[in-house]
Design an enzyme around this catalytic site. Structure first.
Site, PDB file in Angstrom:
ATOM      1  N   ASP A   1      -0.350  67.049  14.195  1.00  0.00           N
ATOM      2  CA  ASP A   1       0.286  67.004  15.524  1.00  0.00           C
ATOM      3  C   ASP A   1       0.336  65.568  16.044  1.00  0.00           C
ATOM      4  O   ASP A   1       1.361  65.112  16.564  1.00  0.00           O
ATOM      5  CB  ASP A   1      -0.429  67.938  16.524  1.00  0.00           C
ATOM      6  CG  ASP A   1      -1.930  67.691  16.613  1.00  0.00           C
ATOM      7  OD1 ASP A   1      -2.500  67.027  15.720  1.00  0.00           O
ATOM      8  OD2 ASP A   1      -2.544  68.166  17.594  1.00  0.00           O
TER       9      ASP A   1
ATOM     10  N   LYS B   1      -4.517  69.391   9.370  1.00  0.00           N
ATOM     11  CA  LYS B   1      -5.200  69.800  10.599  1.00  0.00           C
ATOM     12  C   LYS B   1      -6.652  70.111  10.243  1.00  0.00           C
ATOM     13  O   LYS B   1      -7.107  71.253  10.345  1.00  0.00           O
ATOM     14  CB  LYS B   1      -4.505  71.021  11.219  1.00  0.00           C
ATOM     15  CG  LYS B   1      -3.182  70.700  11.904  1.00  0.00           C
ATOM     16  CD  LYS B   1      -3.350  70.046  13.286  1.00  0.00           C
ATOM     17  CE  LYS B   1      -3.836  71.053  14.319  1.00  0.00           C
ATOM     18  NZ  LYS B   1      -4.067  70.388  15.633  1.00  0.00           N
TER      19      LYS B   1
ATOM     20  N   ASP C   1       7.632  70.406   6.096  1.00  0.00           N
ATOM     21  CA  ASP C   1       8.920  70.953   6.515  1.00  0.00           C
ATOM     22  C   ASP C   1       9.256  70.442   7.915  1.00  0.00           C
ATOM     23  O   ASP C   1      10.357  69.955   8.175  1.00  0.00           O
ATOM     24  CB  ASP C   1       8.843  72.487   6.491  1.00  0.00           C
ATOM     25  CG  ASP C   1      10.171  73.131   6.825  1.00  0.00           C
ATOM     26  OD1 ASP C   1      11.209  72.646   6.343  1.00  0.00           O
ATOM     27  OD2 ASP C   1      10.160  74.129   7.583  1.00  0.00           O
TER      28      ASP C   1
ATOM     29  N   TYR D   1       3.714  78.889   2.503  1.00  0.00           N
ATOM     30  CA  TYR D   1       4.986  79.422   2.008  1.00  0.00           C
ATOM     31  C   TYR D   1       4.772  80.467   0.923  1.00  0.00           C
ATOM     32  O   TYR D   1       5.616  81.339   0.722  1.00  0.00           O
ATOM     33  CB  TYR D   1       5.840  78.286   1.432  1.00  0.00           C
ATOM     34  CG  TYR D   1       6.753  77.623   2.435  1.00  0.00           C
ATOM     35  CD1 TYR D   1       6.244  77.022   3.575  1.00  0.00           C
ATOM     36  CD2 TYR D   1       8.130  77.588   2.226  1.00  0.00           C
ATOM     37  CE1 TYR D   1       7.075  76.403   4.483  1.00  0.00           C
ATOM     38  CE2 TYR D   1       8.969  76.971   3.139  1.00  0.00           C
ATOM     39  CZ  TYR D   1       8.441  76.376   4.261  1.00  0.00           C
ATOM     40  OH  TYR D   1       9.279  75.766   5.159  1.00  0.00           O
TER      41      TYR D   1
ATOM     42  N   ASP E   1      11.944  67.066   9.048  1.00  0.00           N
ATOM     43  CA  ASP E   1      13.095  67.214   9.951  1.00  0.00           C
ATOM     44  C   ASP E   1      12.996  66.203  11.086  1.00  0.00           C
ATOM     45  O   ASP E   1      13.985  65.593  11.500  1.00  0.00           O
ATOM     46  CB  ASP E   1      13.168  68.630  10.556  1.00  0.00           C
ATOM     47  CG  ASP E   1      14.088  69.551   9.767  1.00  0.00           C
ATOM     48  OD1 ASP E   1      14.300  69.281   8.560  1.00  0.00           O
ATOM     49  OD2 ASP E   1      14.597  70.531  10.344  1.00  0.00           O
TER      50      ASP E   1
HETATM   51  C1  IPM Z   1      13.818  72.765   3.732  1.00  0.00           C
HETATM   52  C2  IPM Z   1      14.328  74.053   4.296  1.00  0.00           C
HETATM   53  C3  IPM Z   1      13.735  75.192   3.485  1.00  0.00           C
HETATM   54  C4  IPM Z   1      12.246  75.198   3.697  1.00  0.00           C
HETATM   55  C5  IPM Z   1      14.339  76.570   3.743  1.00  0.00           C
HETATM   56  C6  IPM Z   1      15.838  76.582   3.587  1.00  0.00           C
HETATM   57  C7  IPM Z   1      13.709  77.610   2.855  1.00  0.00           C
HETATM   58  O1  IPM Z   1      14.027  74.140   5.646  1.00  0.00           O
HETATM   59  O2  IPM Z   1      14.042  72.514   2.525  1.00  0.00           O
HETATM   60  O3  IPM Z   1      13.240  71.987   4.477  1.00  0.00           O
HETATM   61  O4  IPM Z   1      11.737  75.758   4.680  1.00  0.00           O
HETATM   62  O5  IPM Z   1      11.551  74.615   2.864  1.00  0.00           O
HETATM   63 MG    MG Z   2      13.205  72.345   6.463  1.00  0.00          MG
END
Ligand code: IPM
Ligand code: MG
Length: 367
Positions: free
Chosen positions: A224, A192, A248, A142, A252
């Protein structure tokens, strides 16, 4: 002594409407539990861009640095998609994370009993699930340099750099081990190492830090395979520690195991300030959901639970945090559902503010 300060940054999309419910919850704790905060509000993301031409002004950045805790709604929206990268709403959030040095991002994925049927996975796979992902938040791909889009011969090349120093790995690993000690004493580190040098170093440093925590059972997985195991049998995990990008993705994935992204909070923590509290920013895992913004459809629970995390991690109010979490559980058990928590059931969902009402009622009933 003055009250602890809370800086609220509602942001874009559904951010302001879910945050409005959190404001009512904060007031409740002031009125009924004697936990008063000095609350102030400011702009972030697209809202800040519209007002100042930048997704986070220097003034707001300074206020965030001074606050005892920051609570953020969400940033981003289609209106800003074509903006230059440097002023996109997301840069506001990334600036907060970077300049406050919030290196440890705690993302719990907990499946509420009342919602176990709602997961896309089988009920027995997710019922009772309670895992914590610790995502490194201030480094890795990032922020690594060099980055950019450059010309090379007659074409362009997009470049990002995965970069981790030993100390960056060490501090987030330590946070994860500390958390594991307070939970189920199991930590799985994901990288990884089979293809990335940064992964090799990651594994080595995490293993070394682990020597200070002999009680914690440490394991390693390629990220993975970790994703696969998270969908196969998520309850094998307690705490997971991983880098910024894998975190990230995996968070999710873990979030969706629980049925809805609208349920999950997060805490981003840095080093202790002079008053002993960690630098901290709390935000829901979900985004700004522009498709439903302004319609009163959004689920405020993730944002409400983010405030619960603030009570626990910034203000040492674990008991009151548990009270709020219990109230949310009660409300779900009673059958209150915003649109995101309804499948094809043909029931009418309740609105954002009705969900806020229900949580406040459950809080009253807890007294
Ligand atoms: C998260 C989001 C952020 C990230 C974005 C909005 C920059 O996806 O907090 O998971 O990628 O970190
Ligand atoms: Mg995210």
């Amino acid at each position: 002594m003055s009250n602890p300060s809370l800086l609220i940054l509602p942001g874009d999309g559904i951010g302001p409407e879910v945050m409005a419910e959190v404001r009512r919850i904060i007031d409740w704790f002031g009125d009924k539990r004697g936990l008063a905060f000095d609350v102030s509000e400011d702009l972030v993301g697209g809202a800040a861009y519209d007002a100042h031409g930048a997704p986070l002004s220097d003034e707001t950045m300074a206020r965030a640095q001074d606050a005892d805790a920051v609570l953020l709604g969400a940033v981003g929206g289609p209106k800003y998609d074509t903006l230059d990268f440097s002023v996109k709403p997301e840069r506001g959030l990334l600036r907060l994370r970077k300049e406050m040095d919030l290196f440890a991002n705690l993302r719990p994925a907990q499946c509420f009993d009342a919602l176990a049927d709602f997961s896309s996975l089988k009920k027995d796979v997710v019922a009772g699930l309670d895992i914590m992902i610790v995502r490194e938040l201030t480094s890795g791909v990032y922020f690594g340099e060099p980055r950019g889009i450059i010309e090379e011969g007659n074409e362009r090349v997009g470049i990002n750099t995965q970069r981790y120093t030993e100390s960056e790995i060490e501090r987030v690993a330590r946070s994860a081990f500390e958390l594991a000690m307070k939970r189920g004493k199991k930590l799985c580190s994901m990288e990884k190492a089979n293809v990335m040098e940064s992964g090799v170093l990651w594994r080595e440093v995490v293993t070394r830090v682990g020597q200070d925590y002999p009680e914690v059972e440490l394991s390693h997985m390629y990220a993975d395979a970790g994703a696969m195991q998270l969908t196969r049998w998520p309850k094998q995990f307690d705490v997971i520690v991983t880098d910024n990008l894998f975190g990230d993705l995996l968070s999710d994935l873990a979030a969706m195991l629980t049925g809805s992204l609208g349920m999950l909070p997060s805490a981003s923590l840095g080093a202790p300030m002079a008053n002993g509290r960690p630098k901290a920013l709390y935000e829901p895992v979900h985004g700004s959901a522009p498709d439903i913004a302004g319609q009163g459809k959004a689920n405020p629970i993730a944002c409400i639970l983010s405030f619960a995390m603030a009570l626990r991690y910034s203000f040492d109010q674990g008991g009151e945090a548990a009270r709020l979490e219990k109230a949310v559980e009660t409300v779900l058990a009673q059958g209150h559902r915003t649109a995101d928590l309804l499948g094809e059931e043909g029931r009418a969902p309740i609105s954002t503010s009705q969900m806020g009402d229900a949580v406040l009622e459950a809080l009253d009933a807890s007294l």
